[in-house]
Enzyme design. Structure first.
Site, PDB file in Angstrom:
ATOM      1  N   GLN A   1      -4.143  -1.359  10.049  1.00 27.48           N
ATOM      2  CA  GLN A   1      -4.196  -2.641   9.203  1.00 27.48           C
ATOM      3  C   GLN A   1      -4.479  -3.977  10.448  1.00 27.48           C
ATOM      4  O   GLN A   1      -3.996  -3.779  11.541  1.00 27.48           O
ATOM      5  CB  GLN A   1      -2.532  -3.288   8.884  1.00 27.48           C
ATOM      6  CG  GLN A   1      -2.635  -4.407   8.287  1.00 27.48           C
ATOM      7  CD  GLN A   1      -3.002  -4.267   6.911  1.00 27.48           C
ATOM      8  OE1 GLN A   1      -2.973  -3.335   6.159  1.00 27.48           O
ATOM      9  NE2 GLN A   1      -3.663  -5.416   6.644  1.00 27.48           N
TER      10      GLN A   1
ATOM     11  N   ASP B   1     -10.837   3.023   4.883  1.00 23.07           N
ATOM     12  CA  ASP B   1     -10.979   2.009   4.975  1.00 23.07           C
ATOM     13  C   ASP B   1     -12.367   1.491   4.675  1.00 23.07           C
ATOM     14  O   ASP B   1     -13.190   0.582   4.360  1.00 23.07           O
ATOM     15  CB  ASP B   1     -10.338   0.890   5.945  1.00 23.07           C
ATOM     16  CG  ASP B   1      -9.218   0.211   5.420  1.00 23.07           C
ATOM     17  OD1 ASP B   1      -9.006   0.101   4.525  1.00 23.07           O
ATOM     18  OD2 ASP B   1      -8.320  -0.226   6.254  1.00 23.07           O
TER      19      ASP B   1
ATOM     20  N   LYS C   1       0.776  -1.272  -0.091  1.00 26.06           N
ATOM     21  CA  LYS C   1      -0.047  -0.152  -0.111  1.00 26.06           C
ATOM     22  C   LYS C   1       0.961   1.335   0.138  1.00 26.06           C
ATOM     23  O   LYS C   1       0.733   2.180  -0.732  1.00 26.06           O
ATOM     24  CB  LYS C   1      -0.825   0.068   1.287  1.00 26.06           C
ATOM     25  CG  LYS C   1      -2.055  -1.087   1.198  1.00 26.06           C
ATOM     26  CD  LYS C   1      -2.727  -1.260   2.565  1.00 26.06           C
ATOM     27  CE  LYS C   1      -3.658  -2.331   2.294  1.00 26.06           C
ATOM     28  NZ  LYS C   1      -4.438  -2.775   3.498  1.00 26.06           N
TER      29      LYS C   1
END
Ligand code: NAP
Length: 283
Positions: A96, A119, A52
């Site tokens: 994460q 997200d 990412k």
């Protein structure tokens, strides 16, 4: 002939367009900023975060990484998120997952400012999706929609069957498909006669995390098949949730693993970061 839905190529094409957008934003004084928080030393998570960050940097997005030990307390993590929420140079905050057992992931997600929740996992953004209001949407479902769109596949009026009901894939994807006028069936591990349902799918999405679970008998000839899975088979090879070799000849279109949904997920994350940063342009 079966169309291979090439996520790698599609992501690259979308990213070259996005790169031009980022450059023009930088020229107007706004550099999109993405904060990535990694807790612990899970090797797969470290690879996801690295991929990412690389993609962000290649686009000119400023990416800031916070790496914390596995022993990090929830209070420490919440404090970092509170600081990132207030940092005007940060447009998107990504924590994460999975997090170590001592940390309540839902509490952490809920602590992210919804308008920096890149997200799209925050309950406010989930609610926005299900009430058809603009908001941030989870990257994997958004990437799948972008891939279908790139190949000119319309879902309106189609029966979409999703195998898997997770908060990060199955549920938000169902919302997106419904908003685009598909008829959606969500299935899970307690679903009776699963393959009787999957065989009715015009669009079949496998997001269950079981290597090569979806076999030819589960698929209607001519279906579009999206394989979200990233699994290891008995010999340790990376495979999807779909038995590609037997399903591909039946399908009208199918995503490969690797090179299908994975690259589109990262592309969607970058698109969301840029969308969030655009608000700073006051346009
Ligand atoms: P998850 O949270 O473990 O959810 C799996 C879902 O599948 C659950 O809803 C579960 O049902 C259902 N399921 C499990 N076994 C089943 C079975 N035998 N029949 C029917 N349903 C079954 O997984 P996830 O995080 O959504 O991830 C799913 C897969 O996608 C994994 O392989 C993951 O690595 C991959 N993934 C890939 C990307 C990417 O970018 N390519 C992104 C995210 C995830 P219950 O709810 O009843 O338990």
């Amino acid at each position: 002939m079966t169309t291979i839905l090439d996520g790698k190529k599609t992501a690259n094409a979308l990213m070259s367009e996005l790169s031009a957008t980022v450059q023009s934003m930088i020229a107007r004084g706004v550099t999109p900023g993405l904060a990535v928080v990694l807790v612990g030393d899970d090797p797969a998570s470290a690879i996801y975060v690295r991929n990412k960050q690389r993609r962000a940097e290649s686009l000119g997005i400023r990416s800031v990484k916070h790496v914390l030990p596995a022993s990090t307390t929830q209070a420490t993590l919440l404090q970092i998120i509170a600081e990132l929420n207030l940092d005007p140079a940060i447009d998107g905050i990504l924590v994460q997952l999975p997090l170590p057992a001592q940390i309540d992931a839902q509490a952490v997600i809920a602590a992210i400012a919804p308008d920096k929740d890149v997200d799209g996992f925050h309950p406010v953004n989930m609610g926005r999706l299900w009430t058809r209001q603009p908001g941030v949407v989870a990257s994997t479902p958004l990437g799948i929609m972008a891939l279908l769109n790139h190949y000119g596949i319309s879902v309106a009026g189609q029966h979409a069957v999703i195998v898997g009901r997770s908060n990060i894939v199955g549920r938000p994807l169902a919302g997106l498909l419904l908003n685009q006028d598909a008829t959606v069936t969500i299935t899970h591990s307690k679903t009776a006669n699963l393959f009787a349902l999957t065989r009715q799918a015009d669009l079949l999405v496998a997001a269950l995390g079981q290597a090569e679970f979806i076999t030819a008998e589960a698929v209607k000839p001519g279906a579009v098949v999206i394989d979200v899975g990233m699994d290891r088979n008995d010999s340790g090879k990376l495979v999807g949730d779909v038995a590609f070799d037997q399903v591909a000849p039946l399908a009208s279109a199918i995503t490969p693993v690797p090179g299908g949904v994975g690259p589109m997920t990262i592309a969607a994350l970058m698109m969301q970061t840029v969308t969030l940063a655009k608000r700073r342009l006051n346009e």
